[in-house]
Design a protein around this motif. Structure first.
Motif, mmCIF file in Angstrom:
data_model
loop_
_atom_site.group_PDB
_atom_site.id
_atom_site.type_symbol
_atom_site.label_atom_id
_atom_site.label_comp_id
_atom_site.label_asym_id
_atom_site.label_seq_id
_atom_site.Cartn_x
_atom_site.Cartn_y
_atom_site.Cartn_z
ATOM 1 N N UNK A 1 -2.637 0.952 -6.300
ATOM 2 C CA UNK A 1 -3.556 1.812 -5.716
ATOM 3 C C UNK A 1 -2.733 2.257 -4.524
ATOM 4 N N UNK A 2 -3.000 3.410 -4.216
ATOM 5 C CA UNK A 2 -2.287 4.325 -3.024
ATOM 6 C C UNK A 2 -3.478 4.904 -1.985
ATOM 7 N N UNK A 3 -3.217 4.353 -0.824
ATOM 8 C CA UNK A 3 -4.138 4.882 0.327
ATOM 9 C C UNK A 3 -3.263 6.170 1.066
ATOM 10 N N UNK A 4 -3.410 7.249 0.722
ATOM 11 C CA UNK A 4 -2.387 8.253 1.010
ATOM 12 C C UNK A 4 -2.272 8.563 2.537
ATOM 13 N N UNK A 5 -0.821 8.875 2.977
ATOM 14 C CA UNK A 5 -0.829 9.166 4.408
ATOM 15 C C UNK A 5 0.678 9.313 4.592
ATOM 16 N N UNK A 6 0.956 10.266 5.693
ATOM 17 C CA UNK A 6 2.506 10.658 5.618
ATOM 18 C C UNK A 6 2.981 9.732 6.710
ATOM 19 N N UNK A 7 2.075 8.908 7.863
ATOM 20 C CA UNK A 7 2.821 8.007 8.513
ATOM 21 C C UNK A 7 2.778 6.827 8.134
ATOM 22 N N UNK A 8 1.608 6.304 7.449
ATOM 23 C CA UNK A 8 1.326 5.175 6.735
ATOM 24 C C UNK A 8 0.760 5.451 5.349
ATOM 25 N N UNK A 9 1.554 4.874 4.221
ATOM 26 C CA UNK A 9 1.058 5.279 3.009
ATOM 27 C C UNK A 9 0.878 3.985 2.403
ATOM 28 N N UNK A 10 -0.281 3.497 2.277
ATOM 29 C CA UNK A 10 -0.556 1.859 1.765
ATOM 30 C C UNK A 10 -0.436 2.116 0.389
ATOM 31 N N UNK A 11 0.072 1.090 -0.271
ATOM 32 C CA UNK A 11 0.295 0.586 -1.630
ATOM 33 C C UNK A 11 0.013 -0.923 -1.824
ATOM 34 N N UNK A 12 -0.641 -0.858 -3.034
ATOM 35 C CA UNK A 12 -1.059 -2.194 -3.575
ATOM 36 C C UNK A 12 -0.946 -2.355 -5.101
ATOM 37 N N UNK A 13 -0.637 -3.528 -5.563
ATOM 38 C CA UNK A 13 -0.551 -3.533 -7.010
ATOM 39 C C UNK A 13 -1.482 -4.785 -7.351
ATOM 40 N N UNK A 14 -2.361 -4.487 -8.386
ATOM 41 C CA UNK A 14 -3.567 -5.518 -8.806
ATOM 42 C C UNK A 14 -3.393 -5.531 -10.311
ATOM 43 N N UNK A 15 -3.666 -6.586 -10.849
ATOM 44 C CA UNK A 15 -3.324 -6.918 -12.210
ATOM 45 C C UNK A 15 -4.800 -7.804 -12.599
ATOM 46 N N UNK A 16 -5.400 -7.132 -13.654
ATOM 47 C CA UNK A 16 -6.510 -7.951 -14.076
ATOM 48 C C UNK A 16 -7.497 -7.014 -15.042
ATOM 49 N N UNK A 17 -8.615 -8.031 -15.275
ATOM 50 C CA UNK A 17 -9.715 -7.182 -16.293
ATOM 51 C C UNK A 17 -10.796 -7.300 -15.461
ATOM 52 N N UNK A 18 -12.011 -6.397 -15.734
ATOM 53 C CA UNK A 18 -13.302 -6.601 -15.109
ATOM 54 C C UNK A 18 -13.923 -7.970 -15.625
ATOM 55 N N UNK A 19 -14.533 -8.540 -14.670
ATOM 56 C CA UNK A 19 -15.140 -9.821 -15.058
ATOM 57 C C UNK A 19 -14.237 -11.063 -14.864
#
Lengths: 178, 178
Positions: free
Chosen positions: A5-23
């Protein structure tokens, strides 16, 4: 399914990796922020965002990249930087043949809290609970990136598989860019 | 001084290369348009813009890249694509240590026509005259890219040299990105 996941921004660009399936319970594989100095040249800042995103892609090899959809109606002062940072994130993913999905902020909030109007604290609290973390990720951009990844895992798994097949086909028929 | 002008856009990204110095006749080295299909995925379109810009940089080895500054007040429907295409152009240049300059549309119009409110036809006519072409470059995006390059050559040559030194220093101390 592994999603960056990427929350875009020039000063702070958030990044996070999640693994899984629905349910099923989800797992956080990593979270962080790509920062660029506000006093640097715009071109150099974009290069720094690219280098940061590339590192996250190298390290976690996600199957999907979920980026927050930027609206031009938002804060006029920051929307350009946000659009530019999101372009770099999408470019990095598409170059590797990784499908890119865009989710609006209200889709993401609705996915993780049940309300499209939830505030930052509520999103942070739900991300903490859903990923079984000991505390909400800081800053908020990092939590938002995880929420984007969760939203993507939970939305239309069948559609994701189709999109992945198309993106891989397109990338392999065009070859990688320089 | 050799300048690549870029009029950013996802559907049509105008590109034009002009060589010369302020106060001397200018020479056009190339002009064209990088196009991407409107029905392609956004990520793939950004990859296509990157490939197109890289080809122009490879072929013409410009010392500066001049990009139109995007304002969020403009047409809300197209401004996001414009911002994203401009980010890719700036990224490609900055990665190579080529300094990037942003000029507003009114700065460009004022530079080549004497009026910041000149229309497309007037800009096209002056570009044709200044570069001693037989006809105005088509489409307008291509003419605008040449106008951007001309504008850059004529504005503050001393400042350009300083910016070039800084950009080269920054690029060499950071190394190139992947």
């Amino acid at each position: 399914m592994r999603v960056l996941g990427v929350d875009p921004g020039l000063t702070r660009c958030g990044v996070g990796v999640v693994e899984g399936v629905a349910g099923r319970p989800l797992t956080m594989l990593g979270v962080g922020v790509v920062r660029t100095p506000a006093d640097a040249e715009l071109g150099q800042r974009l290069v720094a965002v690219e280098q940061g995103i590339e590192q996250w892609l190298d390290e976690h090899q996600p199957e999907f990249v979920a980026v927050e959809r930027v609206f031009s109606q938002h804060n006029v002062r920051t929307v350009m930087g946000t659009a530019q940072a999101s372009a770099v994130a999408m470019l990095c993913a598409a170059r590797r043949g990784i499908p890119v999905a865009l989710h609006t902020p209200s889709e993401v909030k609705a996915a993780v809290t049940g309300s499209g109007r939830a505030d930052k604290a509520q999103v942070g609290a739900m991300v903490t609970r859903l990923l079984r973390l000991s505390a909400p990720p800081k800053p908020a951009d990092a939590a938002d990136a995880l929420a984007l990844a969760i939203c993507h895992i939970w939305r239309a798994p069948a559609q994701n598989r189709l999109q992945q097949a198309v993106a891989l086909h397109t990338a392999s028929s065009k070859g990688r860019s320089a």
